[in-house]
Write a protein that holds these residues in place. Structure first.
Motif, short mmCIF file in Angstrom:
data_model
loop_
_atom_site.label_atom_id
_atom_site.label_comp_id
_atom_site.label_asym_id
_atom_site.label_seq_id
_atom_site.Cartn_x
_atom_site.Cartn_y
_atom_site.Cartn_z
N LEU A 70 0.83 -1.20 0.00
CA LEU A 70 0.00 0.00 0.00
C LEU A 70 0.87 1.25 0.00
O LEU A 70 0.56 2.23 -0.71
CB LEU A 70 -0.93 0.00 1.22
N ARG A 71 1.92 1.23 0.78
CA ARG A 71 2.82 2.39 0.82
C ARG A 71 3.38 2.68 -0.58
O ARG A 71 3.39 3.83 -1.03
CB ARG A 71 3.96 2.11 1.80
N GLU A 72 3.83 1.63 -1.28
CA GLU A 72 4.35 1.82 -2.62
C GLU A 72 3.26 2.30 -3.58
O GLU A 72 3.51 3.13 -4.45
CB GLU A 72 4.96 0.51 -3.14
N ALA A 73 2.03 1.79 -3.38
CA ALA A 73 0.92 2.21 -4.23
C ALA A 73 0.60 3.69 -4.02
O ALA A 73 0.28 4.42 -4.97
CB ALA A 73 -0.31 1.36 -3.94
N ILE A 74 0.67 4.14 -2.77
CA ILE A 74 0.41 5.55 -2.47
C ILE A 74 1.39 6.44 -3.23
O ILE A 74 1.00 7.40 -3.91
CB ILE A 74 0.51 5.81 -0.96
N PHE A 75 2.68 6.11 -3.14
CA PHE A 75 3.69 6.95 -3.79
C PHE A 75 3.63 6.82 -5.31
O PHE A 75 3.82 7.80 -6.04
CB PHE A 75 5.08 6.59 -3.27
N HIS A 76 3.36 5.60 -5.79
CA HIS A 76 3.23 5.39 -7.24
C HIS A 76 2.09 6.23 -7.80
O HIS A 76 2.25 6.96 -8.79
CB HIS A 76 3.00 3.91 -7.53
N ASN A 77 0.92 6.14 -7.14
CA ASN A 77 -0.24 6.89 -7.61
C ASN A 77 -0.04 8.39 -7.45
O ASN A 77 -0.53 9.18 -8.27
CB ASN A 77 -1.49 6.45 -6.84
N ALA A 78 0.67 8.78 -6.40
CA ALA A 78 0.96 10.21 -6.19
C ALA A 78 1.81 10.75 -7.33
O ALA A 78 1.56 11.85 -7.85
CB ALA A 78 1.66 10.41 -4.85
N VAL A 79 2.81 9.98 -7.74
CA VAL A 79 3.68 10.41 -8.84
C VAL A 79 2.87 10.55 -10.13
O VAL A 79 2.97 11.57 -10.83
CB VAL A 79 4.83 9.41 -9.03
N ILE A 80 2.05 9.55 -10.42
CA ILE A 80 1.23 9.60 -11.65
C ILE A 80 0.32 10.82 -11.61
O ILE A 80 0.18 11.56 -12.61
CB ILE A 80 0.38 8.32 -11.78
#
Length: 444
Positions: free
Chosen positions: A320-330
């Motif tokens: 989830l942490r990686e998904a948060i940052f991934h989605n934030a970057v996108i």
């Protein structure tokens, strides 16, 4: 006892609901002792309103709309009046009562005021004792002149919601509830005459009973008991957290609970409960769900905050942490907020995010005239084709200044442009252009 709200547009059925909601909104900032003090005051003022409002708030039963809650509060008041009338018309045989308690191997309270309170509890037991229960207060209370005697009001049902207790007894409707619910209603009736702080709750495995001065009150059966094996003996205020942690009634349709509201319920339970291991897990789940909800709402810093509050390091939390940052970057890249995108990428272990940002920012500058910066970004991302495309676009811009020139004298005036085009042709590694430009420059 009720304090109805006259505003027809209010979402509250009673002023007490509004006070409870206001308290919940600041629960995260209230210390344990203060939370317990305020909650006990609310329980004393009206245990029914507190319990039903919390059930609606945190279990989301569809039937508990404002109008339904208002009717249930009126029904609870009717039951309270019926009980007080019953209590005033019935005499408890004190000697039989004390013999009953001693027969269970229990000591009776020494202080006369406590004996009176025990007799009052016996009246509650007699009033709400199910009709098929033997023993308990049977034989302790003389007959009353009421049209409905003991056994006609309450019926046990495992896992029932609290609202099922709050019926119109004048119409012969049965009060239905499980151990949590009936103990809650015993507390309400006790509060009509005495301070509830003198009560406790005892938790045998998978069960809840009321406790007074060393005596267990089995509310589901209307009998005294002596539970020698139990998990917890807790202050009465923890009845609230016990109810919050109890399973929902599968028979009642439920609404989707807002994650922030559920968090307040978890924070409330955590603030007052001794069962820290259980409520800490619930609180962690609440924070985790809020992190997911915040991520879906593109509130990525809040999502990160709630995930940290969840305190989880398992594989799902890491994902989830990686998904948060991934989605934030996108999200930030789509908004052309490249510095923000780099901020979130710096928190992620996903290596390709930096390359993605460089490429997307490179395309942004490529389309908006910043070819030098675009070329630097494409080079950083390893996109050699787009580096050549930048040179090609710059070549076209320079070529536009000399297109249509045929006069040698005029062409000589633009020698610098031809030199620049040759330099760019070499950088593009375009042999055809290189050869053509050398031929032109020989004429100049």
């Amino acid at each position: 006892m009720l304090e109805p709200i006259m505003n027809p547009f209010s979402g509250y059925a009673d002023r007490q609901e509004k006070r409870v909601d206001k308290f919940l909104r600041k629960i995260a900032f209230v210390g344990v002792f203060e939370a317990q003090r305020v909650l006990l005051e609310m329980m004393q003022k009206n245990m029914v309103i507190l319990s039903l409002f919390l059930e609606w708030k945190f279990k989301g039963y569809r039937y508990l709309k404002k109008g339904a809650r208002k009717k249930m509060y009126i029904n609870a008041e009717r039951i309270g009046v019926a009980f007080l009338n019953y209590a005033n018309s019935v005499r408890i045989d004190e000697a039989a009562l004390l013999a009953n308690v001693r027969g269970l191997g229990l000591s009776v309270p020494a202080a006369p005021p406590d004996i009176e309170k025990l007799k009052y509890i016996a009246l509650i037991m007699s009033f709400l004792r199910p009709g098929d229960t033997a023993g308990g207060t049977k034989g302790l209370a003389a007959s009353s002149n009421l049209s409905r005697g003991p056994g006609n009001y309450y019926q046990y049902l495992e896992g029932a919601s609290f609202g099922k207790l709050l019926v119109n007894i004048d119409r012969g409707e049965k009060m239905i509830g499980d151990c949590n619910q009936i103990v809650t209603f015993y507390t309400y009736l006790f509060s009509l005459r005495y301070e509830i702080r003198e009560l406790q709750i005892k938790l045998p495995k998978g069960h809840v009973c009321l406790h007074f001065k060393g005596i267990d009150i089995e509310a589901t059966a209307g009998v005294f008991a002596n539970y020698k094996e139990y998990e917890w003996l807790l202050p009465l205020v923890e009845l609230v957290s016990t109810n919050l942690l109890d399973v929902s009634d599968f028979r009642d349709a439920q609404l989707q609970i807002n994650s922030r509201e559920y968090l307040r319920g978890s924070q409330l339970a955590y603030s007052i409960s001794s069962q820290r291991e259980i409520v800490a897990k619930n609180l962690s789940v609440s924070y985790y769900n809020l992190a997911i909800e915040s991520m879906k709402s593109a509130d990525f810093e809040t999502a990160e905050f709630f995930l940290e509050k969840a305190g989880r390091n398992d594989a799902d939390a890491v994902q989830l942490r990686e998904a948060i940052f991934h989605n934030a970057v996108i999200h930030e890249v789509k908004a052309n907020n490249f510095s923000r995108a780099r901020y979130f990428a710096g928190k992620s272990s996903e290596y390709d995010l930096k390359r993605y940002i460089d490429e997307r920012e490179g395309y942004y500058y490529f389309e908006n005239g910043g070819l030098t910066r675009a070329r630097e970004l494409f080079a950083a991302s390893g996109n050699s084709e787009m580096v050549k495309a930048c040179y090609a676009k710059e070549y076209n811009q320079v070529q536009a200044r000399v297109t249509g020139l045929r006069d040698i004298a005029t062409m000589k005036a633009h020698r610098a442009d031809y030199d620049k085009m040759l330099d760019l042709a070499y950088k593009m590694d375009d042999q055809s252009l290189i050869e053509n430009l050398h031929n032109v420059l020989k004429q100049l």
